[in-house]
Write a protein that holds these residues in place. Structure first.
Motif, PDB file in Angstrom:
ATOM      1  N   UNK A  24       0.834  -1.193   0.000  1.00 41.28           N
ATOM      2  CA  UNK A  24       0.000   0.000   0.000  1.00 41.28           C
ATOM      3  C   UNK A  24       0.860   1.230   0.000  1.00 41.28           C
ATOM      4  N   UNK A  25       0.672   2.117  -0.986  1.00 44.08           N
ATOM      5  CA  UNK A  25       1.412   3.377  -0.999  1.00 44.08           C
ATOM      6  C   UNK A  25       0.416   4.502  -1.147  1.00 44.08           C
ATOM      7  N   UNK A  26       0.517   5.526  -0.337  1.00 49.51           N
ATOM      8  CA  UNK A  26      -0.378   6.675  -0.411  1.00 49.51           C
ATOM      9  C   UNK A  26       0.409   7.890  -0.835  1.00 49.51           C
ATOM     10  N   UNK A  27      -0.137   8.625  -1.752  1.00 53.58           N
ATOM     11  CA  UNK A  27       0.554   9.795  -2.268  1.00 53.58           C
ATOM     12  C   UNK A  27      -0.417  10.961  -2.288  1.00 53.58           C
ATOM     13  N   UNK A  28       0.092  12.144  -2.195  1.00 54.03           N
ATOM     14  CA  UNK A  28      -0.764  13.326  -2.117  1.00 54.03           C
ATOM     15  C   UNK A  28      -0.508  14.259  -3.274  1.00 54.03           C
ATOM     16  N   UNK A  56       4.970   2.813   4.725  1.00 51.45           N
ATOM     17  CA  UNK A  56       3.793   3.233   3.985  1.00 51.45           C
ATOM     18  C   UNK A  56       2.534   3.222   4.837  1.00 51.45           C
ATOM     19  N   UNK A  57       1.579   4.090   4.498  1.00 49.54           N
ATOM     20  CA  UNK A  57       0.332   4.159   5.275  1.00 49.54           C
ATOM     21  C   UNK A  57      -0.587   2.977   4.996  1.00 49.54           C
ATOM     22  N   UNK A 100     -11.387   2.923  10.720  1.00 49.87           N
ATOM     23  CA  UNK A 100     -12.163   4.166  10.741  1.00 49.87           C
ATOM     24  C   UNK A 100     -12.096   4.922   9.417  1.00 49.87           C
ATOM     25  N   UNK A 101     -11.427   4.313   8.427  1.00 51.46           N
ATOM     26  CA  UNK A 101     -11.358   4.937   7.108  1.00 51.46           C
ATOM     27  C   UNK A 101     -10.198   5.882   6.915  1.00 51.46           C
ATOM     28  N   UNK A 102      -9.423   6.127   7.969  1.00 51.16           N
ATOM     29  CA  UNK A 102      -8.285   7.040   7.869  1.00 51.16           C
ATOM     30  C   UNK A 102      -6.995   6.276   7.600  1.00 51.16           C
ATOM     31  N   UNK A 103      -6.071   6.962   6.922  1.00 46.80           N
ATOM     32  CA  UNK A 103      -4.778   6.355   6.594  1.00 46.80           C
ATOM     33  C   UNK A 103      -3.747   6.756   7.645  1.00 46.80           C
ATOM     34  N   UNK A 104      -3.017   5.762   8.153  1.00 46.67           N
ATOM     35  CA  UNK A 104      -2.001   6.035   9.163  1.00 46.67           C
ATOM     36  C   UNK A 104      -0.736   5.234   8.859  1.00 46.67           C
ATOM     37  N   UNK A 105       0.413   5.800   9.256  1.00 42.20           N
ATOM     38  CA  UNK A 105       1.686   5.088   9.151  1.00 42.20           C
ATOM     39  C   UNK A 105       2.000   4.504  10.518  1.00 42.20           C
ATOM     40  N   UNK A 106       2.165   3.196  10.565  1.00 36.67           N
ATOM     41  CA  UNK A 106       2.460   2.518  11.825  1.00 36.67           C
ATOM     42  C   UNK A 106       3.505   1.447  11.574  1.00 36.67           C
TER      43      UNK A 106
END
Length: 324
Positions: A20-24, A210-211, A216-222
Motif C-alpha cells: 500500500x502506498x499513499x501519495x498526495x 507506507x500508510x 475508521x477509514x483514515x490512513x495512518x503510518x504505523x
C-alpha cells in the motif's frame, strides 16, 4: 483553502499482506478575502513610529538573525553517505536504517570467488555516530532477520567487499521465513540473472514506511521499533529500482521499480505483481532516481524481458552449506 487529494496504490501480497502506498497531490483553490478599511486619525502632536530599517539597496533589514542558530551546529537532517567497495549508501539516523543502498553488478563481478561469507560477521558500523547507529543487540530476539539490502552474494569478488555488506548500515529488520529467506532471496537471484542479458546492472534498494487504511477509514503510518530501548524501525515495505544498461555509450536503459511488503509472500506469486511506476517509489520514499536519464533512453524492464523469479529453496541451500 488548499484541498488534499489522496490516491492509494494497493498491490496484493498474499493472505493478510498488501503493498500500500499513499501519495498526495495539492490543488490550490481561490481564497476569498473580506477587507475592511479603517481610518485612524492621529493627533499632530503624536510622534511618528520608528521606521523599519531599510538597507542602502532598498532591501528590508531584518532585526533578527534566525540562522544564527548555526553557530551552535546544523540541526540536520544529516544523511551519512557511506561509500565503499561493494556499495554506496545514505543512512537515516532517525530510523537507524539506510535511506537507500546502491550497488553495481556485472558478469565479471559475479564470477569472482575471492570472498566467502563464512569469513564475514555482522558488525555495527562505527562510521555512524554511536547514538544514531543500529546495534547488534537491537536484533537479538527481535523476531526479525538482519536483512541485507545489498546481498553478500553480489560481493563474492572480494572478501573486503563481502565484509562491507555485513555492516548493520546495510541492514534492515526483515521478516525471515517467507520473505528474507524465501521470496526476497529469489528476487535477489533474479537481479543477478539480469547480467545474462545486460552487461551492467545497477540496483538501488531501500525501506519504505507506507500508510495503511484503518477501520475508521483514515490512513495512518504505523511500524514496529525493535531494540531495548527501542532503536531500529521495522519497515513496512522494501523497494528495488533496477537500471539494466545495454553497455553502449548513450545507450538504452531498462528500468524496473518494485515494492514488496515486509511479510510472507508465497513463492508462486509473479514478480510482475509487485512492479510499480518509478514515480510511485519516488513519491513514497522522497527520493529521485532517474532525473538525468532522458525518457528517450528508457525502456520498461518487464517489457524488455520476463520478470519472474526462479524458486530455489533457501532452507535446502542452508542445509547444504552447513554440511559442507
Amino acid at each position: 483553502m488548499a484541498k488534499i487529494t489522496v490516491a492509494a496504490l494497493v498491490i496484493g501480497a498474499g493472505a493478510g499482506a498488501a503493498v500500500t502506498a499513499a501519495f498526495t497531490r495539492r490543488k490550490e483553490e481561490p481564497t476569498s478575502l473580506s477587507l475592511t478599511t479603517t481610518t485612524i486619525t492621529t493627533p499632530s502632536t503624536t510622534s511618528a513610529p520608528n521606521p523599519v530599517p531599510i538597507s542602502a539597496q532598498g532591501v528590508l533589514a531584518a532585526p533578527v538573525d534566525p540562522s544564527g542558530i548555526f553557530n551552535y551546529g546544523f540541526p540536520g537532517p544529516t544523511a551519512d553517505l557511506r561509500p565503499s567497495l561493494a556499495l554506496v549508501s545514505s543512512f537515516d539516523r532517525r530510523t537507524r536504517n539506510p535511506h537507500w543502498v546502491a550497488e553495481h553488478i556485472t558478469p565479471a563481478s559475479l564470477a569472482g570467488r575471492d570472498g566467502n561469507r563464512k569469513h564475514s560477521s555482522f558488525a555495527e558500523d562505527d562510521g555512524i555516530p554511536e547514538k544514531f547507529r543500529a546495534k547488534l543487540s537491537d536484533y537479538f530476539r527481535s523476531g526479525y532477520d538482519r536483512g541485507h539490502q545489498v546481498p553478500a552474494a553480489d560481493a563474492k569478488w572480494s572478501q573486503q567487499a563481502m565484509n562491507e555488506t555485513f555492516l548493520l548500515s546495510n541492514m534492515c529488520p526483515q521478516v525471515g521465513d517467507g520473505f528474507n529467506r524465501d521470496y526476497w532471496a529469489h528476487f535477489e537471484d533474479f537481479c543477478r540473472r539480469l547480467t545474462h542479458k545486460y552487461p551492467s546492472v545497477r540496483i538501488v534498494t531501500g525501506p519504505l514506511y507506507l500508510p495503511r487504511k484503518e477501520p475508521d477509514g483514515k490512513w495512518r503510518v504505523s511500524y514496529e521499533v525493535v531494540g531495548s530501548p527501542p532503536n531500529v524501525a521495522v519497515p513496512t515495505h522494501f523497494f528495488k529500482v533496477i537500471f539494466a544498461e545495454d553497455g553502449k555509450v548513450g545507450g538504452n536503459v531498462a528500468v524496473g521499480a518494485f515494492v514488496l511488503p515486509n511479510a510472507r509472500i508465497a513463492n508462486d506469486r509473479s514478480l510482475k505483481e509487485f512492479e510499480v511506476p518509478l514515480e510511485m517509489v519516488e513519491k513514497a520514499s522522497g527520493l529521485e532516481f532517474a532525473e538525468k536519464l532522458p525518457l528517450n533512453r528508457r525502456k520498461r524492464l518487464c517489457g524488455d524481458m520476463q520478470c519472474e523469479i526462479m524458486v530455489r529453496e533457501y532452507a535446502d541451500r542452508q542445509k547444504a552449506f552447513v554440511k559442507k
